[in-house]
Design an enzyme around this catalytic site. Structure first.
Site, PDB file in Angstrom:
ATOM      1  N   ASP A 327      -1.850  -4.855   2.590  1.00  0.00           N
ATOM      2  CA  ASP A 327      -2.522  -5.842   3.422  1.00  0.00           C
ATOM      3  C   ASP A 327      -1.610  -6.638   4.347  1.00  0.00           C
ATOM      4  O   ASP A 327      -2.088  -7.215   5.320  1.00  0.00           O
ATOM      5  CB  ASP A 327      -3.327  -6.800   2.549  1.00  0.00           C
ATOM      6  CG  ASP A 327      -4.603  -6.149   2.037  1.00  0.00           C
ATOM      7  OD1 ASP A 327      -5.088  -5.217   2.695  1.00  0.00           O
ATOM      8  OD2 ASP A 327      -5.111  -6.562   0.985  1.00  0.00           O
ATOM      9  N   LEU A 333      -0.761 -10.587   7.904  1.00  0.00           N
ATOM     10  CA  LEU A 333      -1.568 -11.734   7.495  1.00  0.00           C
ATOM     11  C   LEU A 333      -1.757 -12.716   8.636  1.00  0.00           C
ATOM     12  O   LEU A 333      -2.820 -13.322   8.792  1.00  0.00           O
ATOM     13  CB  LEU A 333      -0.924 -12.446   6.311  1.00  0.00           C
ATOM     14  CG  LEU A 333      -1.026 -11.763   4.952  1.00  0.00           C
ATOM     15  CD1 LEU A 333      -0.442 -12.672   3.882  1.00  0.00           C
ATOM     16  CD2 LEU A 333      -2.458 -11.415   4.611  1.00  0.00           C
ATOM     17  N   ASN A 410     -12.690  -5.959   4.371  1.00  0.00           N
ATOM     18  CA  ASN A 410     -13.749  -6.453   3.493  1.00  0.00           C
ATOM     19  C   ASN A 410     -13.357  -7.684   2.697  1.00  0.00           C
ATOM     20  O   ASN A 410     -14.214  -8.452   2.266  1.00  0.00           O
ATOM     21  CB  ASN A 410     -14.188  -5.351   2.520  1.00  0.00           C
ATOM     22  CG  ASN A 410     -13.016  -4.762   1.755  1.00  0.00           C
ATOM     23  OD1 ASN A 410     -12.090  -4.212   2.363  1.00  0.00           O
ATOM     24  ND2 ASN A 410     -13.021  -4.846   0.438  1.00  0.00           N
ATOM     25  N   TYR A 411     -12.054  -7.887   2.456  1.00  0.00           N
ATOM     26  CA  TYR A 411     -11.615  -8.993   1.594  1.00  0.00           C
ATOM     27  C   TYR A 411     -11.204 -10.218   2.404  1.00  0.00           C
ATOM     28  O   TYR A 411     -10.715 -10.108   3.530  1.00  0.00           O
ATOM     29  CB  TYR A 411     -10.418  -8.566   0.741  1.00  0.00           C
ATOM     30  CG  TYR A 411     -10.781  -8.185  -0.686  1.00  0.00           C
ATOM     31  CD1 TYR A 411     -11.151  -9.148  -1.601  1.00  0.00           C
ATOM     32  CD2 TYR A 411     -10.730  -6.864  -1.112  1.00  0.00           C
ATOM     33  CE1 TYR A 411     -11.475  -8.817  -2.914  1.00  0.00           C
ATOM     34  CE2 TYR A 411     -11.061  -6.511  -2.423  1.00  0.00           C
ATOM     35  CZ  TYR A 411     -11.428  -7.500  -3.313  1.00  0.00           C
ATOM     36  OH  TYR A 411     -11.754  -7.169  -4.610  1.00  0.00           O
ATOM     37  N   HIS A 466      -4.756  -6.027  -7.452  1.00  0.00           N
ATOM     38  CA  HIS A 466      -4.176  -6.740  -6.314  1.00  0.00           C
ATOM     39  C   HIS A 466      -2.812  -7.262  -6.740  1.00  0.00           C
ATOM     40  O   HIS A 466      -2.683  -7.853  -7.817  1.00  0.00           O
ATOM     41  CB  HIS A 466      -5.026  -7.946  -5.911  1.00  0.00           C
ATOM     42  CG  HIS A 466      -6.410  -7.622  -5.451  1.00  0.00           C
ATOM     43  ND1 HIS A 466      -6.769  -7.579  -4.122  1.00  0.00           N
ATOM     44  CD2 HIS A 466      -7.536  -7.357  -6.139  1.00  0.00           C
ATOM     45  CE1 HIS A 466      -8.056  -7.305  -4.017  1.00  0.00           C
ATOM     46  NE2 HIS A 466      -8.549  -7.158  -5.240  1.00  0.00           N
ATOM     47  N   ASP A 623      23.917 -16.441  -4.391  1.00  0.00           N
ATOM     48  CA  ASP A 623      22.860 -16.982  -3.532  1.00  0.00           C
ATOM     49  C   ASP A 623      21.620 -16.130  -3.777  1.00  0.00           C
ATOM     50  O   ASP A 623      21.408 -15.108  -3.127  1.00  0.00           O
ATOM     51  CB  ASP A 623      23.295 -16.924  -2.072  1.00  0.00           C
ATOM     52  CG  ASP A 623      22.329 -17.640  -1.140  1.00  0.00           C
ATOM     53  OD1 ASP A 623      21.230 -18.018  -1.600  1.00  0.00           O
ATOM     54  OD2 ASP A 623      22.670 -17.823   0.037  1.00  0.00           O
TER      55      ASP A 623
END
Length: 698
Positions: A327, A333, A410-411, A466, A623
């Site tokens: 996704d 996103l 769809n989500y 997911h 680090d």
């Protein structure tokens, strides 16, 4: 939410007037600020000029984003050093050519210029929202597709067809072109929930040349199939049941305004300070998260963001075996973020941050209200009642919420970073939207689906998982960005016979071990042992406990890592989801755990965290970057359809020996004057104090 219509993959795109490479002199920006609209336009113009000189007349801009400077250069600048270079990274295509170009553009002067131009063979970039819109139009206009849906389903009006483009597993990066997997549905009206009407064909479509690669049919290719057409609607316009009553107004008000201050992208609230960023790929990014304590801001996290999502489906039946959503890399996103609605997505006194994005033409797109920030009451912060004196001390907790919501086909996913007054941090994902569906044959309906749930007549919603992996570049009380940190695994272990005095067998203790290398730091959650992880700075010691200051990563939801089998396409592509925890040393180019271009037809060539950690680099006294997966294993319920109630998953980060006392001890006592009692529940006569006269001796 809207992004302007982009050119199709066809090389005969309509020519549009664009801004030039010129930039306003004297621009002032923070090194971690998003690109401005002017900078996006100038970077695109520089790319067009370079492409034209190479004989590439048409460019399709996949992404234009700020090239984030090296962490140490940013930290040096914040201490008075030189300002890092301002650069844009542009990912472009030149259809119908099946390759990707990366351009690095200098934005420091008054004219954008190309620093580097590289052609990448054998990879495919993200399927952006522009791509999704264009592919659906192109598929519907394709004569071969029109003939197929008319012959198999009797559909002649293409307005009755919905096309969901997804990445297509091992076929995605095929050498013959940009192959996109399309799931198909029948749409019976403007407000119809077409996911209740899946077609039994998956289309493999070559978007580079507008050609059907293959119709992958579930069942007999020569038999006309009936489409499930029972209505399963949720839109307010067509909902079959009446809206419930009895809901009286509930308002969130702050009559004196919010407690936060905002200057540009910098925020301060209740001892917290940080900077808000946004990218097409990750969406919301938090930079320089610190907490003011004892008159100074103590660093906590240098950079925090969601890094990748994968949704592998448990469906083994061809042609659904390739159903698996990437996704972030699949769509981005940021590109799919919603423009949030006041009073609906966010309640209260809201501050919004806009996002600077691009469309496929290379034009700047400003997404208004991409990120919402507001305060919330978070319940009780702490309380104690002293029955001896009849005194009560109780404080309410507030939290600052930063959120954005993305629609991925769809989500819907809501992403929330919560900052609390007691110094703790919570990351939360809220999953909603519509489960992905496929049709069942009559005999499958009778016996029930093997790999999913019957959510409507003839409609299957497959089991799936997911995974959301966050990248946490920890700083933990280090002004240099966390250069000498270690990650320590903590477990609760019962005391054994040789563990010291334990005559009543009640004893248990915390067992700790430092994760020394990358391979040793690939870990899973274990609720039976209350397993958690401390990110520790051994150079700073808590004066009270004598322990190094730390932040504790605490899982709050339980889901197994990826269940797809070793060697499967889902497993190989989503290798980052095979463990809950990863730890790597900071590296400027290690941002994407699935790799820069994970749509390579060879899953093992995608790189990412699997490739990085093979070196087994030391991560103790280093680090460190912590990568943590939160997951949901979703066995679909009938209650998840036609639209899914929110599922919530996430994790906490809590200070651990970081402060000398409870940081929320200084929250002032207050009573909300607007709270009222609904109606008397009992005798309101005051009761005598528990600290009253002495009782007879027992």
């Amino acid at each position: 939410m809207s992004i302007p219509q982009a050119p199709t993959f066809d090389t005969n795109a309509v020519k549009t007037r664009f801004p030039g490479r010129e930039l306003t002199p004297g621009r002032n920006h923070h090194p971690l600020d998003q690109l401005t609209a002017e900078e996006i336009g100038a970077a695109a113009a520089a790319c067009r000029e370079r492409a034209a000189s190479l004989g590439l007349p048409v460019l399709r801009f996949n992404s234009i984003s700020a090239k984030e400077p090296h962490k140490y250069k940013v930290l040096a600048y914040l201490k008075g050093g030189a300002k890092p270079a301002r650069q844009a990274l542009c990912v472009v295509q030149a259809p119908p050519r099946n390759s990707v170009f990366e351009a690095l553009v200098d934005l420091d002067g008054t004219r954008a210029s190309i620093l580097s131009w590289q052609e990448l063979e054998g990879v495919q970039p993200a399927v952006t929202l522009d791509d999704v819109i264009d592919v659906e139009k192109m598929v519907k206009a394709n004569k071969e597709f029109q003939d197929f849906v008319a012959r198999r389903y009797g559909i002649t009006d293409l307005e009755e067809v919905a096309v969901d483009p997804w990445y297509s597993g091992q076929r995605y990066g095929a050498t013959e072109g940009r192959i996109i997997q399309c799931f198909l549905y029948q749409r019976t009206g403007k407000y119809d929930n077409f996911y209740a009407h899946p077609l039994d064909t998956v289309l493999m479509y070559n978007a580079s040349v507008d050609r059907v690669s293959k119709f992958c049919v579930y069942g007999d290719e020569n038999t006309k199939q009936d489409v499930p057409l029972a209505a399963a609607d949720f839109s307010r316009h067509v909902l079959a049941r009446p809206f419930r009553g009895g809901m009286r107004p509930l308002h969130v008000v702050q009559p004196e305004g919010p407690s936060f201050t905002v200057k540009g992208s910098a925020v301060e609230w209740q001892n917290w300070s940080f900077q808000v960023g946004f990218s097409w790929r990750e969406g919301l990014v938090l930079h320089g998260l610190g907490y003011k304590d004892g008159g100074r801001v103590r660093p906590v996290i240098y950079r925090a963001a969601l890094a990748e999502i994968i949704v592998p489906y448990a469906e083994p039946r061809p042609p659904y075996e390739t159903k698996c959503a990437y996704d972030i890399m699949d769509y981005g996103l940021g590109f799919c973020a919603n423009s949030l609605e006041l009073g609906c997505d966010c309640l209260g006194h809201i501050h919004y941050f806009d996002a600077s994005l691009n469309d496929a033409l290379g034009r700047a797109v400003t997404l208004r209200k991409a990120v919402c920030m507001h305060e919330e009451d978070a319940g009780m912060a702490w309380k104690h009642y002293d029955y001896r004196t009849d005194e009560v001390e109780v404080r309410r907790m507030r939290r600052l919420v930063l959120s954005f919501i993305a629609t991925i086909a769809n989500y819907e996913y809501g992403f929330y970073w919560h900052l609390y007054q007691d110094g703790s941090i919570q990351f939360e994902v809220k999953l909603t939207g519509i489960v992905s569906t496929s049709p069942l044959h009559a005999e499958e309906v009778l016996r029930g689906p093997d790999y999913g749930t019957l959510v409507a007549p003839g409609v299957n919603a497959a089991h799936h998982q997911h995974f959301f992996i966050t990248r946490l570049d920890m700083a933990v009380d280090d002004e240099d960005g966390g250069r000498g940190l270690s990650v320590v695994e903590m477990e609760a272990v019962p005391m054994g016979p040789g563990d010291g005095p334990n005559p009543f067998k009640h004893g248990f203790k915390a067992v700790e071990r430092v994760l020394e290398t990358e391979l040793a730091a690939q870990r899973d959650c274990d609720a039976a042992r209350s397993r958690a992880w401390k990110i520790m700075n051994p150079r700073v010691i808590n004066p009270l406990s004598g322990k190094p200051v730390s932040w504790k990563l605490m899982p709050t939801t339980a889901s197994p890592p990826m269940l797809a089998g070793v060697g499967s396409d889902h497993y190989e592509r989503g290798f980052f989801a095979t463990k809950h925890l990863w730890v790597t040393p900071y590296a400027e180019d290690e941002m994407n755990p699935a790799g820069e271009y994970p749509h390579d037809p060879r899953p093992q060539a995608n790189g990412g965290i699997r490739a990085w950690t093979k070196a087994d680099r030391p991560v103790a006294d280093a680090d460190v970057v912590v990568w943590f997966n939160v997951g949901l294993t979703h066995f679909v319920r009938t209650e998840d359809f036609p639209v899914m109630p929110v599922e919530q998953i996430g994790f906490h980060l809590k200070p651990y020996h970081f402060f000398d006392v409870n940081p929320a001890i200084d929250i002032p006592p207050e009573r909300d004057p607007r709270s009222v009692q609904a109606k008397p529940c009992c005798d309101e006569t005051p009761l005598p104090s528990r600290a009253g006269p002495a009782l007879p001796r027992m």
